[in-house]
Design an enzyme around this catalytic site. Structure first.
Site: not given
Length: 335
Positions: A246, A274, A293
């Site tokens: 994370r 993000e 990601h």
């Protein structure tokens, strides 16, 4: 016995390959599929589907499930999340209603661990640095000099932060190699560390001794910015930080400052926010390998999620215990 009724809730554009035609056919032999088209929102079409649904299969982009949704789904007995964490998808009312919940985080951990292993090997070998030097000078003069430096993967020290399911998979994948593995996880005792064949270390020691540090802790209030300016300052010159967990585990401003100094390298698959700002230095720093990601299941890897979801449904239908059930008390420590 009448087969249970199943419906899907997920974003089709984000979940392609999770349920292949073969997997849908397999699911159809276990249960009655009310509609193969997933619900992207709990809107008008969903009313009739929810009313008859006994098993709800969710995935990335699924609308959240709370007491108001449960009111429209009086027959619901099982939620099967064909993805990783269910944090943010279901609230406590689901568990209070006695509805079982399971997820495919174990399946999603496989590609993350594989990605991490590749990142560790490439970091130890200084692959990205070799690539840039070779492209810059179009000869092998500078890269041959670099080959004589103290690089490579033999007897390097890898620090694993967090004995999560992914952290444990990475530790297992590292065993055939000549690494010394340090582990920081306050929940792991000496006996379990022995079983994992790692050396326990506090976080400061791990950061200072490791040639490569890989993060695998959940994001909790107590782990937010656990890797801060002080921790980064402990890292060896030339060490690499890998984050596939994370983004908010790391103080990003402090990390960027450290990276801009050139003292360390980083392989970063997750950031906070993000998507970094368009002017973020992370996009352009030569000692950063930034990916969007992708360590978790993408493309064909997503079929593992569907397979695990169907295996859990089969166990439920046959009256066997679920292998990956999530309980209310698990929510507070989930990633």
């Amino acid at each position: 016995m009448t087969p249970p009724a199943i419906a899907f809730a997920m974003q089709p554009d984000r979940t392609r390959h999770v349920f292949t035609p073969e997997l849908v056919a397999r699911l159809g032999r276990l249960a009655h599929i009310l509609d193969e088209r997933p619900m992207a929102e709990f809107d008008g079409r969903s009313e009739q589907l929810l009313a008859g649904t006994e098993i709800l299969v969710t995935g990335w982009g699924a609308p959240s499930i709370d007491a108001s949704v449960l009111h429209r789904a009086p027959r619901l007995r099982l939620i099967v999340h064909a993805a990783g964490t269910i944090k943010g998808l279901v609230d406590e009312s689901v568990f209070d209603a006695g509805i079982k919940v399971t997820h495919a985080a174990e399946a999603n951990s496989v590609p993350v661990a594989e990605f991490t292993l590749a990142a560790i090997i490439f970091a130890g070998k200084q692959v990205f640095r070799f690539r840039d030097i070779y492209a810059a000078d179009r000869s092998r003069k500078r890269s041959q000099i670099l080959q004589g430096e103290a690089i490579g993967n033999y007897r390097r020290t890898v620090g694993i932060v967090g004995a999560s399911r992914i952290g444990r998979r990475v530790i297992a994948l590292l065993r055939p190699f000549d690494y010394q593995v340090l582990l920081y996880d306050p929940l792991i005792g000496d006996a379990e560390a022995g079983v994992l064949k790692v050396e326990k270390a506090d976080l400061d020691t791990l950061m200072a001794r490791s040639d490569i540090v890989s993060l695998h802790a959940p994001l909790l209030p107590e782990t937010r910015h656990m890797i801060d300016r002080r921790q980064l300052a402990l890292m060896k010159d030339g060490a690499t930080l890998i984050n596939t967990a994370r983004g908010a585990l790391v103080d990003e401003a402090a990390l960027i400052e450290k990276l801009q100094s050139g003292a360390i390298d980083a392989v970063i698959d997750v950031t906070h926010p993000e998507i970094p700002a368009e002017n973020s230095p992370l996009y352009d720093l030569p000692n950063v390998f930034l990916t969007p990601h992708i360590a978790g299941a993408i493309g064909l890897e997503r079929a593992r999620l569907g397979e695990m979801a169907i295996e859990e449904i089969a166990r439920f239908v046959e009256g066997r215990p679920l292998l990956f059930e999530v309980r209310k008390q698990d929510l507070g420590r989930m990633a």
